[in-house]
Design an enzyme around this catalytic site. Structure first.
Site, mmCIF file in Angstrom:
data_model
loop_
_atom_site.group_PDB
_atom_site.id
_atom_site.type_symbol
_atom_site.label_atom_id
_atom_site.label_comp_id
_atom_site.label_asym_id
_atom_site.label_seq_id
_atom_site.Cartn_x
_atom_site.Cartn_y
_atom_site.Cartn_z
ATOM 1 N N CYS A 108 0.730 -1.070 -0.002
ATOM 2 C CA CYS A 108 -0.026 0.052 0.089
ATOM 3 C C CYS A 108 0.930 1.176 0.145
ATOM 4 O O CYS A 108 1.517 1.525 0.899
ATOM 5 C CB CYS A 108 -0.954 0.122 1.221
ATOM 6 S SG CYS A 108 -1.770 1.606 1.385
ATOM 7 N N CYS A 154 -0.471 4.077 2.670
ATOM 8 C CA CYS A 154 -0.387 3.808 4.205
ATOM 9 C C CYS A 154 -0.043 2.412 4.494
ATOM 10 O O CYS A 154 0.967 2.019 4.462
ATOM 11 C CB CYS A 154 -1.672 4.298 4.628
ATOM 12 S SG CYS A 154 -3.108 3.930 3.757
ATOM 13 N N SER A 155 -1.377 1.767 4.722
ATOM 14 C CA SER A 155 -1.169 0.267 5.199
ATOM 15 C C SER A 155 -2.305 -0.748 5.003
ATOM 16 O O SER A 155 -2.349 -1.557 5.471
ATOM 17 C CB SER A 155 -0.837 0.100 6.687
ATOM 18 O OG SER A 155 -1.751 0.646 7.195
ATOM 19 N N CYS A 156 -3.067 -0.248 3.929
ATOM 20 C CA CYS A 156 -4.334 -1.266 3.352
ATOM 21 C C CYS A 156 -3.829 -2.570 3.110
ATOM 22 O O CYS A 156 -2.753 -3.026 2.387
ATOM 23 C CB CYS A 156 -4.838 -0.505 2.380
ATOM 24 S SG CYS A 156 -5.376 1.155 2.523
HETATM 25 FE FE FE Z 1 -3.174 1.941 3.050
#
Ligand code: FE
Length: 211
Positions: A116, A119-121
């Site tokens: 991602c 961010c951190s999906c």
């Molecule tokens: Fe994300």
């Protein structure tokens, strides 16, 4: 409740070996945030407990591994999984919170990896919480700029002619890698197959090794 007191509701979310040493800035921030949210009535400690319990027990890579084994052993399920990941994993009782699952298949000559960049999906129900490195700026940028080098650092050596496809997960679409079934696993039971599959294989930063 202050950041230094984490036992107000009977146990600590942060009672890890790390918390018995000096707490990291991230832990202190998380504890302060929880305290502020509870104090202001935004969430209850029960809701936080429920969420943490779900993340630690209800979600996790054991679910993703079950999906992979089902796809390896049931061609019709695999077809449904590749066509509509969200609906297919729900057949196995694996559901939400949030985001659609899109499954990308590794095959000879094609390797997929997921990042991602924003961010951190991440597909929580299938893999649990993302590892720290997945959220790092270094991984988020280098996975796109130099995926082959990043894979080598994870110990994944691909043939030069293998094409690497990098998928950028978002809040709407969370990618999940269906790794290749290794040779020599024909006689294994489904439980034995599940044991071979780790989280990184389903992010694409690892492969499933032959037993
Ligand atoms: Fe994300």
């Amino acid at each position: 409740m202050t950041p230094d007191r984490d036992d107000d509701h009977g146990h600590s979310h942060y009672d890890t070996p790390a918390s018995r040493r000096a707490r990291s800035p991230l832990e202190v921030r998380a504890m302060a945030l929880e305290a502020a949210l509870v104090e202001n009535g935004v969430v209850s400690t029960d809701a936080v407990d429920l969420f943490v319990d779900a993340m630690e027990h209800r979600f996790g890579p054991h679910h993703g591994a079950r999906v992979v084994v089902k796809a390896w052993t049931d061609p019709e399920f695999k077809a449904r999984l590749l066509a509509d990941g969200t609906t297919a994993v729900a057949e196995l009782g694996i559901t939400g919170p949030e985001g659609n699952v899109r499954v990308v298949e590794n095959k000879p000559g094609v390797h997929n990896m997921v990042v991602c960049t924003l961010c951190s999906c991440y597909p929580w129900p299938l893999l649990g919480l993302p590892p720290i490195w997945y959220k790092s700026f270094e991984y988020r940028s280098r996975a796109v700029a130099e995926p082959r080098t990043v894979l080598e650092e994870f110990g994944v050596e691909l043939a030069d002619e293998t094409r690497i496809q990098v998928w950028d997960s978002s809040a709407e679409i969370r990618y999940f890698v269906l790794p290749e079934r290794p040779a020599g696993t024909e006689g294994l039971t489904e439980d034995e197959l599940v044991e071979l599959i780790d989280r990184n294989a389903m992010i694409g930063t690892g492969l499933v090794a032959s037993p």
